[in-house]
Write an enzyme that holds these catalytic residues in place. Sequence first.
Site, short mmCIF file in Angstrom:
data_model
loop_
_atom_site.label_atom_id
_atom_site.label_comp_id
_atom_site.label_asym_id
_atom_site.label_seq_id
_atom_site.Cartn_x
_atom_site.Cartn_y
_atom_site.Cartn_z
N THR A 99 -22.80 88.70 -2.76
CA THR A 99 -23.67 88.38 -1.49
C THR A 99 -24.82 87.74 -2.30
O THR A 99 -25.72 86.66 -2.18
CB THR A 99 -23.96 89.21 -0.37
OG1 THR A 99 -22.76 89.33 0.34
CG2 THR A 99 -25.30 88.75 0.38
N THR A 124 -37.76 90.68 -4.78
CA THR A 124 -38.12 92.30 -4.78
C THR A 124 -38.87 92.50 -5.96
O THR A 124 -38.50 92.21 -7.12
CB THR A 124 -36.83 93.02 -4.50
OG1 THR A 124 -37.44 94.52 -4.78
CG2 THR A 124 -35.76 92.88 -5.61
N ASP A 125 -39.63 93.14 -5.74
CA ASP A 125 -40.56 94.06 -7.17
C ASP A 125 -39.68 94.84 -7.84
O ASP A 125 -39.79 95.35 -8.97
CB ASP A 125 -41.82 94.77 -6.46
CG ASP A 125 -41.64 96.13 -5.71
OD1 ASP A 125 -40.23 96.37 -5.47
OD2 ASP A 125 -42.39 96.76 -5.34
N GLU A 126 -38.56 95.24 -7.14
CA GLU A 126 -37.49 95.94 -7.99
C GLU A 126 -36.97 95.41 -9.43
O GLU A 126 -36.60 96.27 -10.20
CB GLU A 126 -36.57 96.50 -7.16
CG GLU A 126 -37.12 97.35 -6.06
CD GLU A 126 -35.91 98.38 -5.26
OE1 GLU A 126 -35.28 98.63 -5.83
OE2 GLU A 126 -36.19 98.65 -4.01
N TYR A 150 -28.45 97.08 -7.25
CA TYR A 150 -29.03 96.09 -6.34
C TYR A 150 -30.05 95.19 -7.04
O TYR A 150 -30.07 94.12 -6.77
CB TYR A 150 -29.91 97.06 -5.22
CG TYR A 150 -30.86 96.32 -4.36
CD1 TYR A 150 -30.74 95.19 -3.63
CD2 TYR A 150 -32.46 96.51 -4.64
CE1 TYR A 150 -31.57 94.58 -2.83
CE2 TYR A 150 -33.40 95.83 -4.04
CZ TYR A 150 -32.96 94.89 -2.94
OH TYR A 150 -33.84 94.32 -2.45
N LYS A 154 -30.51 91.24 -7.77
CA LYS A 154 -31.73 90.27 -7.32
C LYS A 154 -32.15 89.53 -8.30
O LYS A 154 -32.60 88.38 -8.11
CB LYS A 154 -32.66 91.30 -6.65
CG LYS A 154 -32.45 91.65 -5.11
CD LYS A 154 -31.90 90.82 -4.19
CE LYS A 154 -33.13 90.06 -3.51
NZ LYS A 154 -32.84 89.42 -2.48
P1 NAD Z 1 -31.51 93.73 5.83
O1 NAD Z 1 -30.35 94.60 5.09
O2 NAD Z 1 -32.17 94.58 6.96
O3 NAD Z 1 -31.03 92.39 6.50
C1 NAD Z 1 -30.09 91.63 5.71
C2 NAD Z 1 -29.56 90.65 6.31
O4 NAD Z 1 -28.64 89.64 5.73
C3 NAD Z 1 -28.60 91.09 7.48
O5 NAD Z 1 -28.81 90.33 9.03
C4 NAD Z 1 -26.90 90.63 7.14
O6 NAD Z 1 -26.24 90.48 8.28
C5 NAD Z 1 -27.22 89.61 6.44
N1 NAD Z 1 -26.29 89.27 5.34
C6 NAD Z 1 -25.84 90.20 4.29
N2 NAD Z 1 -24.90 89.60 3.78
C7 NAD Z 1 -24.69 88.21 4.24
C8 NAD Z 1 -23.99 87.16 3.90
N3 NAD Z 1 -23.05 87.40 2.81
N4 NAD Z 1 -24.14 85.87 4.50
C9 NAD Z 1 -24.99 85.97 5.53
N5 NAD Z 1 -25.84 86.95 6.03
C10 NAD Z 1 -25.67 87.87 5.17
O7 NAD Z 1 -32.54 93.43 4.50
P2 NAD Z 1 -33.95 93.24 4.54
O8 NAD Z 1 -34.61 94.59 4.40
O9 NAD Z 1 -34.35 92.49 5.76
O10 NAD Z 1 -34.09 92.55 3.21
C11 NAD Z 1 -34.16 90.98 3.42
C12 NAD Z 1 -34.55 90.34 1.83
O11 NAD Z 1 -35.79 90.73 1.55
C13 NAD Z 1 -33.42 90.80 0.97
O12 NAD Z 1 -33.29 89.78 0.20
C14 NAD Z 1 -34.16 91.85 0.24
O13 NAD Z 1 -33.59 91.90 -1.05
C15 NAD Z 1 -35.55 91.64 0.20
N6 NAD Z 1 -36.47 92.57 0.08
C16 NAD Z 1 -36.41 93.60 0.85
C17 NAD Z 1 -37.27 94.39 0.96
C18 NAD Z 1 -37.34 95.90 1.68
O14 NAD Z 1 -38.32 96.82 1.48
N7 NAD Z 1 -36.58 95.98 2.84
C19 NAD Z 1 -38.40 94.55 -0.24
C20 NAD Z 1 -38.47 93.38 -0.79
C21 NAD Z 1 -37.62 92.43 -0.78
#
Ligand code: NAD
Length: 336
Positions: A99, A124-126, A150, A154
């Site tokens: 994905t 992400t900052d990771e 993960y 990214k």
């Molecule tokens: P989340 O897991 O809550 O949501 C991910 C969404 O993506 C879900 O709705 C899922 O159904 C959809 N998805 C997954 N695989 C898919 C695919 N193959 N095709 C279409 N849709 C798909 O994630 P989140 O926490 O909302 O994170 C969103 C983004 O922000 C991500 O890219 C993550 O790397 C980034 N991010 C998250 C954080 C955090 O603290 N949560 C921090 C920095 C960056």
Amino acid sequence: MKFKRVVVTGGAGFIGANYVHYALNVHTDWQIVVLDKLTYAGNLENLESVMDQIEFIQGDITNPVDVHRALRGADAVLNFAAESHVDRSLMDPSVFVRTNVEGTLVLLEAARKEGVKRFLQVSTDEVYGDLHGSDHHSLETDPFRPRSPYSASKAGAEHLVFAYGISYGMDVVVTRGSNTYGPYQYPEKIIPLFITNALEGRPLPLYGDGSAVRDYMHAQDHASGIDTVLHLGASGEAYNLGAREQISGVQVADAILAALGKPSSLKRFVVDRPGHDYRYSVDPSKAEALGWVRRYSFGQGLRETIEWYMQNRGWWQRVRAKKEHQSLMQAWYEQR
Ligand code: NAD
């Protein structure tokens, strides 16, 4: 930069849904298309109140047919879709590469063919890796040192995004957000896990001694930061988004237990996550220089978030009742 038809992938997830709510408020003339596979983390309830204002396509970002359907006529793509949970990436990395890396490639290729004006990758900052033992705040120019499947996926996605900018002249921007919390967050992540466990009188599992620190940012601030970079970011650039906070797991647990009037004995120290990163911290000055202003302190953001989970018990109780949630909790925490 102005946009009319904007594709938000992963818009039924936590930050994606927060962004859709934010964007509908500030860009009243936008047509928003949400493309989401609805994995275990996707939840149409997150968009229920705005379903009549958006176009929703259930589809997979790794599937070119779904992606072309969503991107036709679009002038911006914001890629939130991802597998997002580090612990799950330790159990099954392959879906993270599919994905997060391959899906981003399919999106970039379709965006290039459809003539999309701007592509924003939510990263992400990771990707910077662990800052344990230093007081450095990561800068956009720092090298990548991802340490979990993960964060490696990214980082891989980001390399493809910048490669498309350079190789094909595409207008690309990247945001590197810090740990985010707020409404609609799936209760596997620390803050909603702790709030919902505390509300049910269950233990709050802290890795190791609970001293790992994160820069917790509210989802609406993350959304406004992404929107600022979408409109004002320079092409080919990355922007850190963070709240300038340094908060340990123990501090998160103590704040939640105190706010809910629950005993400190609910804290449970468990065997550490393998390869656990002890500190992330970004310097968000570059995004702030674009005019991005955060609204939330951690104290206020956490209070409102606790309130949201108290008022939306049905939302998280339905999620927690599902097999996908229970099997993660059993496989991951009950062994520790
Ligand atoms: P989340 O897991 O809550 O949501 C991910 C969404 O993506 C879900 O709705 C899922 O159904 C959809 N998805 C997954 N695989 C898919 C695919 N193959 N095709 C279409 N849709 C798909 O994630 P989140 O926490 O909302 O994170 C969103 C983004 O922000 C991500 O890219 C993550 O790397 C980034 N991010 C998250 C954080 C955090 O603290 N949560 C921090 C920095 C960056």
